[in-house]
Every structure is written in C-alpha cells, then in structure tokens.
Design an enzyme around this catalytic site. Structure first.
Site, PDB file in Angstrom:
ATOM      1  N   ASP A  42       0.807  -1.219   0.000  1.00  0.00           N
ATOM      2  CA  ASP A  42       0.000   0.000   0.000  1.00  0.00           C
ATOM      3  C   ASP A  42       0.844   1.274   0.000  1.00  0.00           C
ATOM      4  OD1 ASP A  42      -2.508   1.530   0.391  1.00  0.00           O
ATOM      5  OD2 ASP A  42      -1.612   1.966   2.332  1.00  0.00           O
ATOM      6  N   ASP A  66       4.636   0.741   4.088  1.00  0.00           N
ATOM      7  CA  ASP A  66       4.494  -0.441   4.924  1.00  0.00           C
ATOM      8  C   ASP A  66       4.430  -1.678   4.035  1.00  0.00           C
ATOM      9  OD1 ASP A  66       2.082  -0.116   3.691  1.00  0.00           O
ATOM     10  OD2 ASP A  66       0.938   0.321   5.509  1.00  0.00           O
ATOM     11  N   TYR A  70      -8.050   2.714   6.164  1.00  0.00           N
ATOM     12  CA  TYR A  70      -8.982   3.180   5.137  1.00  0.00           C
ATOM     13  C   TYR A  70     -10.401   2.788   5.558  1.00  0.00           C
ATOM     14  CZ  TYR A  70      -4.728   3.578   2.385  1.00  0.00           C
ATOM     15  OH  TYR A  70      -3.472   3.905   1.949  1.00  0.00           O
ATOM     16  N   GLU A  79       5.093  10.708   3.716  1.00  0.00           N
ATOM     17  CA  GLU A  79       4.496   9.417   3.321  1.00  0.00           C
ATOM     18  C   GLU A  79       4.498   9.287   1.806  1.00  0.00           C
ATOM     19  OE1 GLU A  79       3.843   6.227   4.079  1.00  0.00           O
ATOM     20  OE2 GLU A  79       2.362   6.748   5.613  1.00  0.00           O
TER      21      GLU A  79
END
Length: 814
Positions: free
Chosen positions: A82, A85, A236, A463
C-alpha cells in the site's frame, strides 16, 4: 485516442449505434511549460516506484535490483504494497490501478513517446491480476497482513516473514474477506480499465478482467452497503458507496456499451451522491480520491452522456479548485498550490490536475477561456511538484537537484536493526541515508504555507503510497503527450552498497598464559537485497609456532564454545577441531546449523554472538602467545565499547569468502578488506554458571532473542566459558511450579528492564510456546489480563498496549 472514441467504438460494436462524437479533440495549449523538467523521465521513474511496491514473486521485467521475492505464500500472492508499509489493501490497489489505466487510455501517445507503454502495461497487469484473484466469487479478499505487527516493525520486505514468524510464530500472513460495495465497485472500475487496455493486445486476459468486473459490480449494486471490513478501518474507512457505484457504472458502460449502467446512474445513484453542506446542490468541493470518486464519476458521466448539465456540474468542481465557485474556493498556498488537506496534499492536487487535462480535452476543447484556465492550473500544479515553488524543491524522489531525503518507506531504507527515526538525516544517533533511492515516489507534500518537514516520522509530509502516485502518473501521460519527454536510457542506475553487508565484529573476553577467549559477532546488514545465508560460517586463525618450539603440537590445543546466542534455536553453532591453514597457522571454523537466524530484522537478530576459547592444558603456563595470532590483531579487551570490526576473522557463504582477508591475502572480489564501522547498538548476553539442588548446568541469563534495549544483570566472572554449551531450559507449563503468588512489578515488563517494549512480546510468546522459563515476578508481569493465567490473550493485550490501541495494562479479561 480519447474516451469519446472508446465509448463510440464500444457502443457501435455492442448496440450498433453511433450517437457520440469520435476523434481526438485537443485544446489549444502553450509550448512546453518548463523545459527544465523531463516529463518522460518522471513517468519512467513513477513506473519504477510501482515496481518497488510489488509483493510476491517478482516478474522478470522488474528493474529494481535491490528487491527480491517476498511473502510468496500470501493467500493471494502478488499485488502492490500500500505505502511505506507491507500491508495489501484491495481498495487502494483497485483505486490506483483505475487511475493508471485511465491515464493510459486517455493519453496512450504520452506513454508511447516516453517509451513506457510496455512497462506501463506490465505494471498495470501486475495489479489487475491480483485484484481479479481477490474476487472469490461470493466475497472478496479485502486485506492481507497483520496491522498490529506491520506498523510496529521497520524492515525490508524480503525478510518480513522471518521477523513475522519470530514474533508471532506464524508462517503465513492473515487475510480478511467481506462483501463491501465500496471496494467491489472500485474493483469493477479497475478491471474495466484493464479490459479496455488489453482487449486488443491480450483478449483472453481482458475477457477475464471484464468477467470479474461485472460480477463485482453486480454484488456491489445488490448489497449497497459498507461491508464488515473492520481490519482496514484504522487505515482506510469508506464513508459512502454510491459514489463508487456511480464511478464503476460509468466504466462498465464504457467497457460494454450497455445502456443499463447509465440508467442506474440516472435512476439510483445521482440522487444519492454527496451534497454541499446545508444544501440540495450536488457536491463539487473536495477531490477525487480512494474514498470519494464522485468527481471522477461526474466527469465520465458528462463525457458518456454528452449532456450539458453534467458538464456544468463538473465545471463547478474545477472552478472550486481554481478561482472559486458559489463563494467557495480551495485554499491556496503562498506559492499558489491548490491545497485541500494535510494528508497527501499533492496527491489531491495532481489527481485534480489529471481530471482537468481530461476535462479540457473532452468537455472544453471548444471553449478557449476554460481550456486555457484549466490547463494552466494542471500545468502549474504538476510543475510545482518538480520545483516551481519558492524553495525550488522537488517533491518527487530522485527528480531534480533538491528532493526529499527522508521519505517514509521501510524497504528502501534498508534498516537492519528496526531503528528508523533518523533515517534520511545527517545528524543524531543512527542517522544515515536510505539504502536506496525511491525514484519516482511523490511524497505527501507541503502544508498550506508551503512548509515541508523532511523527517521520516512526519508522515503527513513524507508518506508515499500507491494512491499518491496514481493520479500524478496519469497526469504525466497527459504532459508527455502534450509537451514531450523522453526516458533516461541509463535508468535505473546500478547501485553500489552504501555499507558493508556481512562482516565480523569481535573483542577479547580474556587472554592468559594458556588460553584465548574471544567474543565474536557475525553481522548481517544486508540491503542489496536484504537476505540471509543458511550455510554461514567464520574462521579464527592462530599461530602455534611458539608451542612447537616448546615441544608441543596442535594435539595439545583444545577448543570449545562457552556461549552461543542461538543455542536453543535452529542456528546453534558448532566449532571445528583446529584445521591447518599453512605451516604453523591453524584456524577453527565456527559454523551455524542454519545461518538464516542472523537476519537484518532487529536489534538482536542482525548479529549473532558467540564466545569461544582456544586453549592448552592449564599446567602448561607461559607458552601460549597471542602476539603472532593472525585473527587476534587489532582486538581489544573490555565491554561493548571494545568491539571492533575485524577483517582478520573471515566469513563464508558455504565455501565462498564474503568478508575479510585470509592470512595469504585472499579477499572477496566484491568486499573491501577494511570497512568503516557502522554505528549500531548491541547488548552482550553473558553466559553464567548456576547450580541448584536439581540441576548443574550452564544456562543463559537472557533469552536468545534479547533486544539491544535489554541488558544483562547477572554477574560475569573469569569462568564465563565452560565446556558445557549454553542452553535455555524449557518448561511444560505456563504457570510457575507450586503456583505464583508474586506481585507484579510492572505489567508487560517481561524481561524486567523497567520498560514495556516489543522485546517483552518476544519473551511472552516464547514463554507461551514453552521455550523459555520465567521467574515468578516475570509471570506476574505477563498476566496482562489479570486473570491468573498467561496465554495468547495476554500477548494480544500487550501488543495492543505497545501500539497504543489501549491506554494501560492490565486490561479486563478477554
């Protein structure tokens, strides 16, 4: 090629009608907006980013030399990780694949000009094959991975499962299934783009995608609900499903030409779409993303129907993002970036830029004012990412001269010790660069004042994610098609390791007139790629010429191991009898039964400690001389600070020398003979002799997987090495003998170091598995549920406390 042409051709084939305009419509645009930026190179590098994110068995076209196969036994192998991670979400895989597919369908010449069409299709198919496999027929796999583990461990994908098994005892990651209209509709949209991309070049694959797309959509439409996908809600959490059904129905119409999908939009979906606050007006604010596909759906609906009211509805959205509409306008940074939200500000902006390009070409080609306005917005947004800002800073890793150095991504960091907070920094403890450059990754982006914190822990800025790059990549297709751009023929560059991967570190425990006692660490700091070696060994060389001069021989030399960190594990070490190397020079070989226990996954696992002694009979004093021993040179006596990296203890993968210099000068072809010591934090675990009424054996004062954060409190003596190999006693019960009446000192502190960390989880799991004995206070501290039992419920509660999903220990019994 554009969407109108796709729709026209599909409709003609399926329905025998031609009601929509075909042909390419291109709005007037200026010359290349900034010749300093090579949009083709940016597209090429974004493809590289998606290759980095691949899970499972890597295809032969994967260009990332520092990646290898990983997690090949996932319930559904493949797919993209994703973000930084190692979790896999079907939702974000589907959303990202849809946007990539849309970009290729809308602007195929862009990918072609950049020389990226084949790589683009390869990346897209890799994700779509995974998405199709997640359709189980009556439900879907919506997530693979264990978040409670994944987000508290920092390491490379290639050694993920080794650490996961060590921490949890499990050899396969969990997977989760459900029915969810949001996710299944997104899957349908993605698979429709796949059908349209591959229907001519790979019809069999395309038909399979379409079959799954129809099935997923039918379930999503029938259920019309957010599903029981609670495992992903921390990451999510879908808020509505009508936008996803609306978006997917438009894609199904484009793939099949069947009017029923547009009819559903008109009769069922549009009235249930989002509204502006305190209004009945359809929502035009916010942005297209994984949780809100309404605006992308509205753009497609306007194109598919050709009706002016939907064109006007989408125009409101672009007005909001540019100069404002109805008294509402998006926030603008001082440098002019349209800024929606602190998480992924550039993700939102670049996705809207792509929608703007599409709208200009499909809806506003005949309106010069709107075409110029929206194209300028899209160009400015994309160029902001490459350095058109007051800081002249590129927000795309590996693009430009000044770009982020502390992006938040585990595998590219190459961390071997589970320490990550200072990666990408130049100052501070454990500060070091990432092992690899994460080329092509679009970071989250700046705050609303154009500020950016280049720190790996400031996730809202640093991120990276597959959905962050998705709309950006689609927009790059448009930019190359409009303005040109080429791939770099020398990309990706060959990486040279930034640090030594395998090496030896050692010190002198003791040295006297009849023996030498060495403490040695076999080190694994691999990242090119991260890996382990099963057949791992190392040699310690010594010279017996002084013994021979005194009338002794090699037969008078004895060797033994006194402490082995992995004595209770599969990697237990053995030491050979002395082997003649040349003349009076001999060596002992210390071999692991399974060297894969030395792995770059944590503060204790990245090195394996062994203490061994080479000696002659005690009654022969004054003869033993270490000054001529090859492997003794450069070593110092003392504690942890005395440990040094030494090339004179050589390391081997089977028979292949991988570290150090043999006495005759032989060195590995790819490893320099001397290295600069990398900063690392370790803790010595000392073997001590203990005696009780029932047993007389050598035990280890700490478990074999003690973290560097733990310290040994047992007293060391000059007799730390004995002829008995260190062992860890096991128990047949998870309760102390005779009952446990001890009071806890600190719930969760299993190793009694005054802290509650992941090390304590390791201790607790080993105790539950009956491979480690705890004393009464440790057992009391382990009863995290305070129910006078120690079991997996306590381990779960302890882990939840560490990752801060619960506030305190003990907790009520589960």
């Amino acid at each position: 090629m554009n969407l109108k042409k796709i729709i026209s051709l599909t409709s003609a084939a399926v329905l025998g009608i031609t009601g929509l305009t075909s042909g390419v419509s291109t709005a007037p645009v200026s010359a290349e907006p900034n010749s300093a930026y090579n949009y083709g190179e940016a597209l090429q590098k974004s493809m590289f980013f998606y290759q980095v994110q691949q899970c499972g068995e890597l295809p032969d076209w994967n260009e990332v030399e520092w990646r290898e196969d990983c997690m090949v036994n996932d319930y559904i192998p493949g797919g993209w990780f994703d973000a930084g991670d190692h979790l896999k979400f079907t939702l974000t895989n589907a959303y990202a694949a849809t946007m990539l597919g849309w970009g290729l369908l809308q602007y195929p010449e862009g990918a072609e000009k950049a020389g990226q069409t084949e790589m683009y299709k390869n990346n897209l198919a890799f994700a779509l094959d995974y998405i199709a496999a997640c359709d189980l027929g009556d439900e879907i796999v919506y997530m693979i991975g264990e978040g409670s583990f994944d987000h508290v461990w920092w390491g490379s994908a290639e050694v993920y499962m080794a650490k996961y098994e060590l921490m949890t005892g499990n050899t396969e990651r969990p997977y989760y299934t459900c029915n969810d209209s949001c996710i299944e509709a997104q899957m349908a949209a993605a698979l429709c783009t796949g059908y349209l991309v591959f229907k001519d070049s790979d019809p069999t694959r395309a038909e399979g995608y379409l079959e799954h797309a129809v099935a997923c959509f039918e379930r999503a439409d029938a259920n019309r609900s957010i599903g029981d996908d609670t495992e992903e809600h921390s990451y999510y959490k879908p808020s509505t499903f009508y936008d996803d059904l609306f978006f997917a129905a438009n894609w199904l119409y484009m793939a099949t030409g069947e009017q029923k999908y547009l009819d559903l939009c008109a009769s069922d979906y549009i009235n249930n779409l989002g509204k502006e606050e305190q209004s009945t007006e359809l929502k035009y604010t916010w942005g297209h993303c994984w949780d809100d596909t309404m605006q992308g759906g509205m753009l497609l609906y306007a194109i598919n129907t050709g009706e002016s009211q939907w064109k006007e509805q989408f125009r409101k959205h672009l007005e909001y993002w540019t100069t404002g509409y109805g008294g509402k306008q998006i926030t603008k940074t001082p440098d002019g970036l349209s800024w929606l939200f602190q998480w992924g500000s550039l993700r939102h902006a670049t996705t809207t830029a792509f929608l703007a390009y599409v709208a200009v070409d499909e809806l506003f080609a005949d309106d010069a004012a709107y075409a110029e306005k929206y194209t300028e917005f899209a160009d400015d947004t994309m160029n902001y990412c490459f350095g058109d800002n007051s800081a002249n800073f590129s927000y795309v890793v590996g693009m430009g001269e000044d770009y982020p150095q502390a992006w938040h991504h585990r595998t590219s960091s190459g961390a071997w010790n589970d320490k990550w907070s200072n990666i990408g920094q130049t100052e501070g403890e454990d500060a070091k660069p990432h092992a690899h450059i994460l080329y092509g990754a679009l970071v989250g982006g700046p705050d609303q004042q154009d500020g950016y914190s280049d720190k790996i822990g400031d996730y809202q800025y640093t991120e990276v994610a597959i959905d962050y790059n998705a709309g950006y990549t689609a927009a790059l297709c448009a930019m190359v098609e409009k303005y040109g751009g080429t791939s770099d023929p020398d990309f990706p560059p060959t990486e040279e390791p930034k640090w030594t991967e395998f090496f030896m570190r050692a010190s002198i425990n003791q040295s006297a007139g009849s023996y030498t006692e060495i403490k040695a660490f076999a080190m694994n700091h691999t990242a090119w790629p991260a890996r382990t070696i099963k057949d791992l060994s190392y040699n310690y060389y010594f010279d017996i010429s002084e013994l021979e001069a005194a009338g002794l021989s090699i037969a008078d030399v004895s060797v033994r191991i006194g402490y082995d960190q992995h004595a209770s594990d599969k990697g237990v070490m053995s030491i050979s009898d002395p082997i003649q190397y040349d003349g009076s020079i001999y060596y002992v070989k210390l071999s692991f039964a399974d060297g894969s226990v030395v792995m770059p996954t944590g503060q204790s696992e990245h090195r394996s400690e062994c203490q061994f002694r080479i000696s002659i009979p005690d009654n022969v004093q004054g003869v033993w001389d270490t000054s001529n021993d090859y492997s003794f040179q450069g070593l110092a006596q003392g504690g942890e600070d005395a440990m040094v990296d030494t090339p004179y203890i050589t390391m081997y993968d089977g028979d292949t020398l991988i570290w150090g210099t043999e006495p005759d000068g032989t060195t590995p072809e790819d490893v320099p003979p001397v290295t600069t010591t990398e900063p690392t934090t370790t803790t010595t675990t000392t073997a001590t002799t203990t005696t009780s009424a029932e047993t007389e054996t050598t035990t280890v004062s700490e478990t074999t997987t003690v973290s560097a954060e733990s310290t040994t409190t047992a007293a060391s003596t000059t007799e730390t090495v004995t002829e008995t190999t260190a062992t860890v006693t096991t128990t047949d019960s998870v309760t102390s003998s005779g009952g446990n009446t001890a009071e806890p000192s600190l719930y969760g502190d299993i190793n009694l170091d005054g802290k509650v960390t992941l090390v304590d989880v390791v201790y607790l799991n080993k105790y539950i598995a009956q491979t480690l004995v705890l004393n009464d206070i440790q057992v009391a501290n382990a009863d995290c549920c305070k129910d006078s039992r120690v079991n997996s419920s306590d381990a779960t509660s302890l882990l939840e406390f560490i990752i801060e999903t619960i506030d305190s220990l003990p907790v009520a019994p589960l």
